[in-house]
Motif scaffolding. Structure first.
Motif, PDB file in Angstrom:
ATOM      1  N   ALA A 130      -0.749  77.022   3.843  1.00  0.00           N
ATOM      2  CA  ALA A 130       0.033  76.874   5.088  1.00  0.00           C
ATOM      3  C   ALA A 130      -0.261  77.954   6.115  1.00  0.00           C
ATOM      4  CB  ALA A 130       1.530  76.884   4.752  1.00  0.00           C
ATOM      5  N   VAL A 131      -0.740  79.112   5.663  1.00  0.00           N
ATOM      6  CA  VAL A 131      -0.836  80.253   6.569  1.00  0.00           C
ATOM      7  C   VAL A 131      -1.827  80.009   7.720  1.00  0.00           C
ATOM      8  CG1 VAL A 131      -2.544  81.571   5.228  1.00  0.00           C
ATOM      9  CG2 VAL A 131      -0.841  82.780   6.563  1.00  0.00           C
ATOM     10  N   LEU A 132      -2.853  79.175   7.464  1.00  0.00           N
ATOM     11  CA  LEU A 132      -3.823  78.874   8.530  1.00  0.00           C
ATOM     12  C   LEU A 132      -3.670  77.442   9.056  1.00  0.00           C
ATOM     13  CD1 LEU A 132      -7.112  80.558   7.160  1.00  0.00           C
ATOM     14  CD2 LEU A 132      -5.733  81.295   9.094  1.00  0.00           C
ATOM     15  N   ALA A 133      -2.578  76.768   8.701  1.00  0.00           N
ATOM     16  CA  ALA A 133      -2.405  75.362   9.102  1.00  0.00           C
ATOM     17  C   ALA A 133      -1.939  75.273  10.563  1.00  0.00           C
ATOM     18  CB  ALA A 133      -1.382  74.706   8.185  1.00  0.00           C
ATOM     19  N   ASP A 134      -2.017  74.070  11.121  1.00  0.00           N
ATOM     20  CA  ASP A 134      -1.454  73.840  12.463  1.00  0.00           C
ATOM     21  C   ASP A 134       0.058  73.712  12.318  1.00  0.00           C
ATOM     22  OD1 ASP A 134      -3.916  73.707  13.648  1.00  0.00           O
ATOM     23  OD2 ASP A 134      -4.093  71.531  13.391  1.00  0.00           O
ATOM     24  N   GLY A 135       0.813  74.397  13.149  1.00  0.00           N
ATOM     25  CA  GLY A 135       2.271  74.230  13.134  1.00  0.00           C
ATOM     26  C   GLY A 135       2.942  75.050  12.042  1.00  0.00           C
ATOM     27  N   THR A 136       4.209  74.730  11.835  1.00  0.00           N
ATOM     28  CA  THR A 136       5.045  75.559  10.947  1.00  0.00           C
ATOM     29  C   THR A 136       5.410  74.806   9.670  1.00  0.00           C
ATOM     30  OG1 THR A 136       5.928  76.720  12.854  1.00  0.00           O
ATOM     31  CG2 THR A 136       7.244  76.817  10.852  1.00  0.00           C
ATOM     32  N   ALA A 137       5.277  75.491   8.547  1.00  0.00           N
ATOM     33  CA  ALA A 137       5.697  74.908   7.262  1.00  0.00           C
ATOM     34  C   ALA A 137       6.982  75.599   6.817  1.00  0.00           C
ATOM     35  CB  ALA A 137       4.603  75.134   6.218  1.00  0.00           C
ATOM     36  N   ARG A 138       7.859  74.818   6.201  1.00  0.00           N
ATOM     37  CA  ARG A 138       9.079  75.418   5.644  1.00  0.00           C
ATOM     38  C   ARG A 138       9.107  75.077   4.169  1.00  0.00           C
ATOM     39  NH1 ARG A 138      14.982  75.439   6.064  1.00  0.00           N
ATOM     40  NH2 ARG A 138      14.978  73.199   5.712  1.00  0.00           N
ATOM     41  N   ILE A 139       9.105  76.122   3.346  1.00  0.00           N
ATOM     42  CA  ILE A 139       9.075  75.918   1.894  1.00  0.00           C
ATOM     43  C   ILE A 139      10.453  76.259   1.348  1.00  0.00           C
ATOM     44  CG2 ILE A 139       7.898  76.537  -0.265  1.00  0.00           C
ATOM     45  CD1 ILE A 139       5.617  77.723   1.510  1.00  0.00           C
ATOM     46  N   LEU A 170      10.986  79.956   2.665  1.00  0.00           N
ATOM     47  CA  LEU A 170       9.924  80.672   3.381  1.00  0.00           C
ATOM     48  C   LEU A 170       9.482  79.840   4.579  1.00  0.00           C
ATOM     49  CD1 LEU A 170       7.880  81.665   0.193  1.00  0.00           C
ATOM     50  CD2 LEU A 170       9.167  83.230   1.659  1.00  0.00           C
ATOM     51  N   THR A 171       9.377  80.478   5.735  1.00  0.00           N
ATOM     52  CA  THR A 171       8.878  79.781   6.918  1.00  0.00           C
ATOM     53  C   THR A 171       7.511  80.356   7.252  1.00  0.00           C
ATOM     54  OG1 THR A 171      11.137  79.601   7.664  1.00  0.00           O
ATOM     55  CG2 THR A 171       9.452  79.128   9.287  1.00  0.00           C
ATOM     56  N   VAL A 172       6.515  79.468   7.354  1.00  0.00           N
ATOM     57  CA  VAL A 172       5.147  79.920   7.583  1.00  0.00           C
ATOM     58  C   VAL A 172       4.650  79.305   8.889  1.00  0.00           C
ATOM     59  CG1 VAL A 172       2.844  80.127   6.566  1.00  0.00           C
ATOM     60  CG2 VAL A 172       4.822  79.726   5.077  1.00  0.00           C
ATOM     61  N   GLU A 173       4.532  80.156   9.890  1.00  0.00           N
ATOM     62  CA  GLU A 173       4.015  79.669  11.180  1.00  0.00           C
ATOM     63  C   GLU A 173       2.495  79.827  11.130  1.00  0.00           C
ATOM     64  OE1 GLU A 173       4.323  81.156  15.742  1.00  0.00           O
ATOM     65  OE2 GLU A 173       6.041  81.598  14.451  1.00  0.00           O
ATOM     66  N   GLY A 174       1.778  78.713  11.202  1.00  0.00           N
ATOM     67  CA  GLY A 174       0.324  78.773  11.040  1.00  0.00           C
ATOM     68  C   GLY A 174      -0.334  79.601  12.139  1.00  0.00           C
ATOM     69  N   VAL A 175      -1.386  80.336  11.790  1.00  0.00           N
ATOM     70  CA  VAL A 175      -2.139  81.114  12.791  1.00  0.00           C
ATOM     71  C   VAL A 175      -3.593  80.650  12.778  1.00  0.00           C
ATOM     72  CG1 VAL A 175      -0.632  83.151  12.659  1.00  0.00           C
ATOM     73  CG2 VAL A 175      -2.602  82.983  11.121  1.00  0.00           C
ATOM     74  N   ARG A 178      -7.792  68.960   8.688  1.00  0.00           N
ATOM     75  CA  ARG A 178      -6.956  70.024   9.245  1.00  0.00           C
ATOM     76  C   ARG A 178      -5.657  70.030   8.456  1.00  0.00           C
ATOM     77  NH1 ARG A 178      -7.869  74.528  11.218  1.00  0.00           N
ATOM     78  NH2 ARG A 178      -6.044  75.129  12.346  1.00  0.00           N
ATOM     79  N   LEU A 179      -5.227  71.169   7.951  1.00  0.00           N
ATOM     80  CA  LEU A 179      -3.913  71.230   7.296  1.00  0.00           C
ATOM     81  C   LEU A 179      -2.856  71.396   8.382  1.00  0.00           C
ATOM     82  CD1 LEU A 179      -4.971  73.621   4.393  1.00  0.00           C
ATOM     83  CD2 LEU A 179      -4.245  71.244   4.114  1.00  0.00           C
ATOM     84  N   ALA A 193      -6.507  77.933  -1.319  1.00  0.00           N
ATOM     85  CA  ALA A 193      -7.335  78.848  -0.531  1.00  0.00           C
ATOM     86  C   ALA A 193      -8.606  78.150  -0.039  1.00  0.00           C
ATOM     87  CB  ALA A 193      -7.676  80.081  -1.366  1.00  0.00           C
ATOM     88  N   LEU A 194      -9.245  77.357  -0.909  1.00  0.00           N
ATOM     89  CA  LEU A 194     -10.479  76.667  -0.501  1.00  0.00           C
ATOM     90  C   LEU A 194     -10.197  75.578   0.537  1.00  0.00           C
ATOM     91  CD1 LEU A 194     -12.521  76.342  -3.823  1.00  0.00           C
ATOM     92  CD2 LEU A 194     -13.299  77.401  -1.694  1.00  0.00           C
ATOM     93  N   LEU A 195      -9.068  74.893   0.368  1.00  0.00           N
ATOM     94  CA  LEU A 195      -8.701  73.874   1.374  1.00  0.00           C
ATOM     95  C   LEU A 195      -8.539  74.533   2.740  1.00  0.00           C
ATOM     96  CD1 LEU A 195      -6.123  71.496  -0.337  1.00  0.00           C
ATOM     97  CD2 LEU A 195      -8.200  70.808   0.890  1.00  0.00           C
ATOM     98  N   ALA A 196      -7.877  75.696   2.755  1.00  0.00           N
ATOM     99  CA  ALA A 196      -7.658  76.386   4.026  1.00  0.00           C
ATOM    100  C   ALA A 196      -8.978  76.883   4.602  1.00  0.00           C
ATOM    101  CB  ALA A 196      -6.690  77.550   3.816  1.00  0.00           C
ATOM    102  N   ARG A 197      -9.859  77.365   3.743  1.00  0.00           N
ATOM    103  CA  ARG A 197     -11.097  77.981   4.253  1.00  0.00           C
ATOM    104  C   ARG A 197     -12.202  76.948   4.488  1.00  0.00           C
ATOM    105  NH1 ARG A 197     -14.180  83.037   4.183  1.00  0.00           N
ATOM    106  NH2 ARG A 197     -16.017  82.381   5.346  1.00  0.00           N
TER     107      ARG A 197
END
Ligand code: EPZ
Length: 434
Positions: A171-180, A211-216, A148-149, A98-102
């Motif tokens: 991953a939720v705020l990262a650039d691009g899509t993550a697949r877990i 899980l597929t997470v498309e960053g926003v 930038r993640l 969470a801190l990395l993202a924020r």
């Protein structure tokens, strides 16, 4: 110290508190929105107070009133978490993602928590590195940075609950899509995904191991109810099986308790599922049964000790295979003080139940972890005479008021206090991963 008098049956209805393991990652997720997020049905437990302490330390404003928690994360000033909080509970590691993202950085120590196994965090680190974080580990300190993640492929060789949650938060705020892939599927993970999507996240595959997470760009605030605690519900089912009675549990989703209901029916409990509730009726003379713990949807390791308490009071020989944590049998030695006959060999425990005669007998015992402590309460309800349980700070980490709940069902149980004290002193008490 908790004092329990056996062996009267339980009867009545109890409302199940909000889930500890759901609310803690949800609180970490609140950090991802630069504003206010509100949770209802929040349990008043030590781990929630500890997470509030962490959030306040880094600059959030938290207010918990009538089980409603509001977290204002408009201003986050810090990216480090003091060692005391990290050692007090394992979920503090959630703050890394969470801190990395924020903040783009995080400075933490290795987390503590219940002493139930070695509990490494290699999978958390691996996932965050895959998302672009630079992480160094030195003398128990973890230093993470990311300009930038960015989305990436993450595969977990084991479906770790915490590592999946950390990966989602990052991953939720990262650039691009993550697949877990190889993700954990626990209901608490599903809850985190639903919260993040309500905040504007784009997560697909909820409830599956992929899980597929498309960053926003950003997330907005949300008001969300914390689900009922399936482990607390399972603990009260175990208590009813051990000492008998008719109990209705309200505020829990029976769909999340399939393996538990099936194992507890094997030992003679009649369990009926309704809409958001479970009803159990038990004779107080449980039969021997078997459990094998594993990741959801298998039997949860968190209910292994409460199940062992039932087995200790049952007729015949029961068996447990503990597949999740390698050191989660410490409660066996305490149950033995109450007369239980338990043989442990590696992952396996064989329990020769005492049956109604000679039965378990009350003793002075010590909780050494959260669920083990609750298991001793269940055993005390089934034992002849008085059981006194020390080390209850562990129980307070996850059960809002186990004595209130069980006495509302007719149990003769009281919290002798002495371990209450201030939040900070209680955090200190459980610190060091007792
Ligand atoms: C969560 O812990 C729960 N905690 C635990 O509940 C629960 O027992 C556990 O999941 C399993 O269901 C919370 O949700 C706050 P894991 P977590 O990562 O996330 C190994 C309770 O009583 N592993 O799924 O720490 C690990 O050693 C608590 O409420 C690695 O090897 O569990 C263990 O053997 C206690 N490397 C297994 O995976 C890692 O990086 C499962 O751990 C991470 C984990």
């Amino acid at each position: 110290m908790i004092e329990v008098q056996g062996t009267s049956p339980l009867s009545g209805t109890v409302k199940i508190q909000g889930s500890k393991n759901a609310v803690l990652p949800m609180m970490a997720a609140a950090l991802l929105h630069e504003g206010i997020t509100v949770f209802t049905n929040v349990p008043r437990i030590q781990d929630v107070f500890c997470m509030m302490g962490i959030l306040r330390f880094i600059g959030c404003v938290c207010r918990l009133e009538d089980h409603v928690l509001s977290i204002d994360a408009t201003r986050v000033l810090r990216a480090e978490i003091p060692e005391g909080y990290m050692k007090a509970m394992r979920s503090s590691i959630m703050m890394l993602g969470a801190l990395l993202a924020r903040q783009g950085r995080a400075l933490t120590r290795y987390p503590g928590g219940c002493l139930i196994g070695s509990r490494p965090i290699d999978l958390h680190i691996k996932a965050l590195r895959a998302l672009g974080a630079e992480i160094t580990e030195e003398k128990g300190t973890i230093c993470a940075r990311a300009e930038r993640l960015r989305g990436a492929e993450i595969h977990f060789p084991y479906p770790s609950v915490g590592a999946t949650e950390n990966a989602l938060l990052a991953a939720v705020l990262a650039d691009g899509t993550a697949r877990i892939t190889g993700a954990a599927k626990e209901p608490e993970i599903q809850e985190l995904c639903l919260l993040l999507n309500q905040m504007g996240g784009k997560i697909q595959g909820i409830g599956t191991d992929c899980l597929t997470v498309e960053g926003v760009e950003s997330l907005s605030g949300a008001v969300r109810q914390v689900p009922g605690d399936r482990i607390v519900a399972g603990t009260y089912l175990a208590a009813a099986l051990a000492c008998g009675g008719k109990v209705q549990l309200e505020g829990v989703d029976p769909r999340h308790m399939g393996a538990v209901v099936s194992a507890f029916e094997d030992c003679g409990g009649h369990i009926k599922a309704g809409e958001g509730c479970l009803a159990v009726s038990a004779s107080g003379k449980p039969e021997a049964f078997e459990i094998v713990t594993g990741p959801y949807p298998d039997f949860p390791t968190d209910l292994q000790s409460p199940a062992m308490a039932v087995m200790a009071a049952a007729n015949g020989k029961s068996r447990i295979v503990e597949n999740v944590f390698e050191n989660r049998y410490r409660t066996a030695a305490e149950l033995e003080k109450m007369g239980a006959d338990i043989r442990i060999c590696g992952k396996e425990a064989l329990i020769a139940g005492k049956g109604p005669e000679p039965g378990l007998c009350g003793a002075r015992v010590t909780a050494s972890d959260l669920r083990g402590g609750a298991a001793l309460v269940a055993a005390g309800l089934a034992a002849k005479g008085t059981t006194v349980i020390d080390g209850c700070c562990h129980i307070h980490r996850g059960y809002e008021d186990i004595c209130r709940d069980l006495s509302s069902l007719g149990a003769r149980i009281r919290d002798e206090g002495g371990e209450k004290g201030s939040i900070s002193s209680r955090i200190g008490e459980c610190a060091g991963g007792i």
